[in-house]
Design an enzyme around this catalytic site. Sequence first.
Site, short mmCIF file in Angstrom:
data_model
loop_
_atom_site.label_atom_id
_atom_site.label_comp_id
_atom_site.label_asym_id
_atom_site.label_seq_id
_atom_site.Cartn_x
_atom_site.Cartn_y
_atom_site.Cartn_z
N TYR A 338 0.84 -1.19 0.00
CA TYR A 338 0.00 0.00 0.00
C TYR A 338 0.88 1.24 0.00
O TYR A 338 1.81 1.37 0.80
CB TYR A 338 -0.91 -0.03 1.23
CG TYR A 338 -1.87 1.14 1.37
CD1 TYR A 338 -2.35 1.82 0.26
CD2 TYR A 338 -2.32 1.54 2.61
CE1 TYR A 338 -3.23 2.88 0.38
CE2 TYR A 338 -3.22 2.59 2.76
CZ TYR A 338 -3.66 3.26 1.65
OH TYR A 338 -4.55 4.30 1.77
N CYS A 339 0.60 2.18 -0.91
CA CYS A 339 1.29 3.47 -0.97
C CYS A 339 2.80 3.22 -1.14
O CYS A 339 3.20 2.47 -2.02
CB CYS A 339 0.94 4.28 0.27
SG CYS A 339 1.53 6.00 0.26
N LEU A 340 3.64 3.84 -0.32
CA LEU A 340 5.08 3.62 -0.45
C LEU A 340 5.47 2.18 -0.14
O LEU A 340 6.50 1.71 -0.61
CB LEU A 340 5.84 4.58 0.47
CG LEU A 340 5.88 6.04 0.02
CD1 LEU A 340 6.51 6.91 1.09
CD2 LEU A 340 6.62 6.19 -1.29
N GLY A 342 3.87 -0.25 -1.35
CA GLY A 342 3.75 -0.87 -2.66
C GLY A 342 4.96 -0.59 -3.53
O GLY A 342 5.41 -1.45 -4.29
N MET A 366 -1.58 -1.15 -4.11
CA MET A 366 -2.73 -0.30 -3.80
C MET A 366 -2.28 1.15 -3.68
O MET A 366 -1.51 1.49 -2.78
CB MET A 366 -3.39 -0.75 -2.49
CG MET A 366 -3.85 -2.19 -2.50
SD MET A 366 -4.92 -2.62 -1.08
CE MET A 366 -3.89 -2.15 0.31
#
Length: 607
Positions: A338-340, A342, A366
């Site tokens: 998720y975010c960083l 990811g 994500m």
Amino acid sequence: MRKTTHSTALKKPAGPVPMPVSHPQRFPVAGTQADEHPYAGIDRAIRGAVAQATGGVSPFALVETWTDWALHLARAPGRQLELAEHARDNVLKLMDFTARSVPGSPPKPPFEPKFYDHRFTDPDWQNMPFSLWQQSFLATQDWWDHATEEVRGLRKQDCDRTRFLVRQLLDTVSPSNFPGLNPEILRETAKTGGRNLAEGAVHAADDMLHTLSQAHRPPPEGYQLGKDLACTTGEVVYRNDIFELLQYAPQTGKVRAEPVLIVPAWIMKYYILDLSPHNSLINYLVGQGFTVFAISWCNPTADQRNLSLEDYRKRGVMAALDAISAIVPGEKIHANGYCLGGTMLAIAAATMARDGDDRLASITLMAAQVDFTEAGELLLFLDESQVAFLEDMMWAQGYLDRPQMARAFASIRAEDLIYTRAVQRYFLGKDDLPSDITVWNADTTRMPARMHSEYLRSLFLENRLSAGRFAVEGRVIALKDIAAPMFVIGTETDHIAPWKSVYKTRLFTDADLTFVLTKSGHNGGILSEPGHPRRHYRVGHRPAGALYVDPDSWFGDTEPTLGSWWPEWTGWLAAKSTRMTSPPDIGAPDNGYPPLGPAPGTYIHQS
């Protein structure tokens, strides 16, 4: 047979592993000389002190921005005439609006607030004289939006940054901020006899004391960690100085053979994905018959200033994969970032592909970017001057602190996140109503100095990952080497990871890829549980090796589907899994991974 060239020894110490730190040596800032003259420390200390006073915003970058815009506009007389005409037209529109305004039948206003601006939602803003004040402000805002459009020769970043700075300045003088000009404040003051202003003063004093002390506010009643939030049942099965690995207890008699690893961003506490039981993505996954593991990052202190991006990959993501391989041996792993988190997962996956490590059954990203050329409004804060300024501030304190990050994110949507809240809290006397996501949002974390410097430079400034210049262990990695199927999610109104930037994963990878675009923003679009009202998503599939389709064409050709994207994803995960089996044990004591304590663990409580 699976090759695990990155796997470390299976038996690992269960307790925290101390990170050796040499003091008073500071982290080596990228782009500086290792044998820097000792006097350079004086310069850094001064710049660090200035950065503390300005909240980490470089005054040099601001001066350069204004100068670039003003000089290019000064040499464009035609554009100046155009702006003069635009100002005249706006004044005429205001005069016409005023002349046609009669009580009880207001005319259609010539200027409308932006879709995300909720400062003028009170009905009385449509009545004189409030409507005139509102329209005058919006007319000024409209003119400045036009004045800060691109001028030939002006750098786009300076153009966008000038518009952003003007917006910040205009927001301070919005009529909604002043009690004598805001109809909602005047009405509430008359109704309560001024009690709202007295209660607002108490709120303002409390917030000022909290800002000065930087004390961590405990969560309110009904939002306790481990009881109300982050309450999915599980155990800590591994811990080092960077993260705790949580394994969640099964909720079904049979589970998918392949476990799921959740890699959150280190800029946030992991429980954004495990909020209340009804909107917990982790709880939903477990309930759908998946064995779920999640990383809970530490909240680093000054002693951890030297933690690097490579530490987060090797002793973070890879250590988690090693632990899962020991607890659920012989099975591939569905990895979700998720975010960083990811972005880090993409780096780890490309490195694994390069080195022949095929443990990943699938990869889910994500709201995560692998290319940062269109990384949204966060890029407005980043250039060489700004990054060097932040590095000097971190050089002094060892990390980027919570308020410094929070201010940057809040200023992107200052209309709502700063000024609307301030009016509600200080002039209307309304206390903040807690919710699971606002409690999480206030539970911010720090960023280690070295790691923060490295990812700002290598990813945001230099965009090395998608440019084929990002090296791991001395060798460049390539996203196109990833062969595991991918599921990529963007969110429609994301201002942190814009969906068209997230979509670029399709451009830089060749694997089988499913792309989902869901309604709402960076957090709200991900927390889109089944039953959430008025939600939709678009989904498209690209087979491995297919030709590229640009995002606008993809959007136009893809019809929205009503509902939550979560069932779409879990169905995709199930299709990429092999079989159902009995749930694995919690931890693997014989392999060096005994349960260490109940979830959500200890790192989540670090403040």
